[in-house]
Motif scaffolding. Structure first.
Motif, PDB file in Angstrom:
ATOM      1  N   ARG A 216       3.757  -7.655   1.399  1.00 44.65           N
ATOM      2  CA  ARG A 216       3.758  -8.921   0.660  1.00 44.65           C
ATOM      3  C   ARG A 216       3.420  -8.720  -0.817  1.00 44.65           C
ATOM      4  O   ARG A 216       4.083  -9.279  -1.701  1.00 44.65           O
ATOM      5  CB  ARG A 216       2.748  -9.887   1.312  1.00 44.65           C
ATOM      6  N   GLU A 240      11.575 -18.335  -3.000  1.00 43.34           N
ATOM      7  CA  GLU A 240      10.286 -18.851  -2.561  1.00 43.34           C
ATOM      8  C   GLU A 240       9.714 -17.970  -1.454  1.00 43.34           C
ATOM      9  O   GLU A 240      10.457 -17.262  -0.762  1.00 43.34           O
ATOM     10  CB  GLU A 240      10.408 -20.294  -2.051  1.00 43.34           C
ATOM     11  N   VAL A 241       8.393 -18.006  -1.351  1.00 39.15           N
ATOM     12  CA  VAL A 241       7.670 -17.346  -0.269  1.00 39.15           C
ATOM     13  C   VAL A 241       6.748 -18.385   0.355  1.00 39.15           C
ATOM     14  O   VAL A 241       6.150 -19.203  -0.357  1.00 39.15           O
ATOM     15  CB  VAL A 241       6.856 -16.141  -0.778  1.00 39.15           C
ATOM     16  N   ALA A 242       6.652 -18.362   1.657  1.00 36.69           N
ATOM     17  CA  ALA A 242       5.805 -19.331   2.351  1.00 36.69           C
ATOM     18  C   ALA A 242       4.375 -19.283   1.815  1.00 36.69           C
ATOM     19  O   ALA A 242       3.874 -18.226   1.416  1.00 36.69           O
ATOM     20  CB  ALA A 242       5.805 -19.054   3.853  1.00 36.69           C
ATOM     21  N   GLY A 243       3.734 -20.443   1.826  1.00 38.70           N
ATOM     22  CA  GLY A 243       2.379 -20.527   1.282  1.00 38.70           C
ATOM     23  C   GLY A 243       1.319 -19.909   2.159  1.00 38.70           C
ATOM     24  O   GLY A 243       0.194 -19.675   1.699  1.00 38.70           O
ATOM     25  N   ALA A 244       1.632 -19.637   3.430  1.00 36.06           N
ATOM     26  CA  ALA A 244       0.648 -19.050   4.345  1.00 36.06           C
ATOM     27  C   ALA A 244       1.367 -18.114   5.304  1.00 36.06           C
ATOM     28  O   ALA A 244       2.566 -18.262   5.577  1.00 36.06           O
ATOM     29  CB  ALA A 244      -0.101 -20.138   5.109  1.00 36.06           C
ATOM     30  N   ASP A 246       2.383 -16.485   8.860  1.00 34.31           N
ATOM     31  CA  ASP A 246       2.579 -17.017  10.201  1.00 34.31           C
ATOM     32  C   ASP A 246       1.470 -16.491  11.114  1.00 34.31           C
ATOM     33  O   ASP A 246       1.277 -15.277  11.220  1.00 34.31           O
ATOM     34  CB  ASP A 246       3.948 -16.583  10.741  1.00 34.31           C
ATOM     35  N   TRP A 252       5.271 -13.211   6.393  1.00 31.77           N
ATOM     36  CA  TRP A 252       5.500 -14.263   5.405  1.00 31.77           C
ATOM     37  C   TRP A 252       6.993 -14.568   5.357  1.00 31.77           C
ATOM     38  O   TRP A 252       7.816 -13.661   5.185  1.00 31.77           O
ATOM     39  CB  TRP A 252       5.030 -13.813   4.023  1.00 31.77           C
TER      40      TRP A 252
END
Length: 359
Positions: A216, A240-244, A246, A252
């Motif tokens: 990441r 974009e990259v997820a904020g949290a 999984d 991510w």
């Protein structure tokens, strides 16, 4: 000639001294150097790395009714291509039709009440001018007329809602695209907002991949996407990259947009098909990235180290752990390729300790 007798105690002591000077036949186990297995630092072959993902639509729209009811008609299936405004589902219209009739009746009643209250107010206003009634009576009539007008406004608003409800009983496609999934069934009773289908809007596609935690921080912003088949690679950039992360997979979710945008069906890119996203490591970093067996890295909470072999002695060398590839670790270090290090037993060593190398 005079003879001297040696006392027995002195004789025994001398023998003990002589005996103590003899070397021991057995080695001292505490002084034996530990036996270690060594290896050599390898050049990392991770100048390029990849992730497997899929092509996804930029916009995926969950579809649902704005009111509750019973599905009377289902007109589409999963995988169908639809146009904007195309009817997908219909609810049983009987309830909303009755609600509209009731709302129209409420409007008619409120309008009649308003007209009657206004006539009464006008009559009392004329009588007040001629001083045939009191101001109090006129004020009461004016208040009743105002309340009737407000009731009419409320009834008309409810009628608008009832009219809208008749339109909401028909679910239409908000945009052109492909239905990824359809779960609503004829005869099913649904609530407002319950998802019945998912629409992938027609337009640019994006590469969706799931990035491991150890990748990441170093995720590049640009990559090359290899579509399924023999199509040429496509340049993509990170959107974009997820904020949290999984919580189940510890990955991510990342989306890469195509540069320039490519729609479905163009250049072999198809919605939902598999792709391989290739990342190139920066050239200035490649010289410091090395590859060593996982057991050669020691981490005690103060930073990772490897044990460098120098003239049968070991010395700790700080390294930066970049990631793990199976049984090997990718590290960043100033040590050149080919440097001998300890591969096993690193947790039992001390700085400067003498070791024996297993042949």
């Amino acid at each position: 000639m005079r003879r001297f007798k040696i006392p027995p105690s002195l004789l025994v002591g001398g023998l003990m001294v002589l005996t103590g000077c003899q070397p021991s036949a057995e080695p001292v186990l505490d002084e034996v150097a530990p036996l270690v297995v060594t290896t050599r630092i390898q050049a990392s072959n991770a100048s390029t790395w990849s992730l497997t993902g899929t092509w996804q639509a930029r916009h995926e729209i969950p579809l649902s009714f704005r009111i509750g009811g019973k599905i009377a008609v289902r007109l589409v299936d999963a995988g169908a291509r639809v146009e904007m405004g195309q009817v997908l589902f219909r609810l049983d219209p009987r309830d909303v039709a009755q609600q509209r009739i009731a709302a129209e009746a409420q409007v008619a009643s409120a309008r009649a009440e308003t007209q009657n209250a206004e006539r009464e107010r006008a009559r009392l206003a004329d009588m007040l001018k001629r001083k045939l009634t009191s101001q109090q009576e006129y004020d009461r009539a004016a208040t009743s007329a105002q309340a009737a007008r407000e009731q009419l406004v409320a009834a008309e608003a409810e009628l608008v809602q009832a009219v809208n409800a008749t339109e909401y009983a028909v679910l239409k496609a908000p945009a052109a695209g492909i239905l990824l999934d359809v779960t609503g069934q004829q005869g099913q009773v649904v609530t407002a907002g319950q998802s019945l289908a998912t629409l992938a809007e027609t337009g640019p596609l994006e590469a969706e991949v799931y990035v491991p935690e150890d990748r990441r921080a170093q995720l590049p912003t640009r990559a090359m996407a290899d579509p399924l088949g023999d199509e040429p690679p496509i340049p993509v950039s990170l959107r974009e990259v997820a904020g949290a992360v999984d919580p189940a997979t510890r990955t991510w979710r990342a989306r890469f947009k195509i540069d320039p945008p490519v729609s479905a069906g163009v250049q072999g890119v198809a919605l939902g098909t598999t792709l391989t996203l290739r990342f190139e490591r920066a050239a200035e970093d490649e010289g410091e990235v090395r590859r060593v067996p996982l057991g050669a890295v020691l981490e005690r909470g103060q930073g990772a180290v490897v044990w460098r072999l120098v003239d049968d002695r070991v010395e700790p060398e700080p390294v930066t752990l970049l990631g793990i590839d199976g049984e090997y670790a990718r590290i960043q270090t100033r040590l050149p390729v080919g440097t001998a290090i300890v591969a096993l037993g690193v947790d039992r060593l001390q700085p400067g300790q003498t070791v024996r190398v297993r042949p």
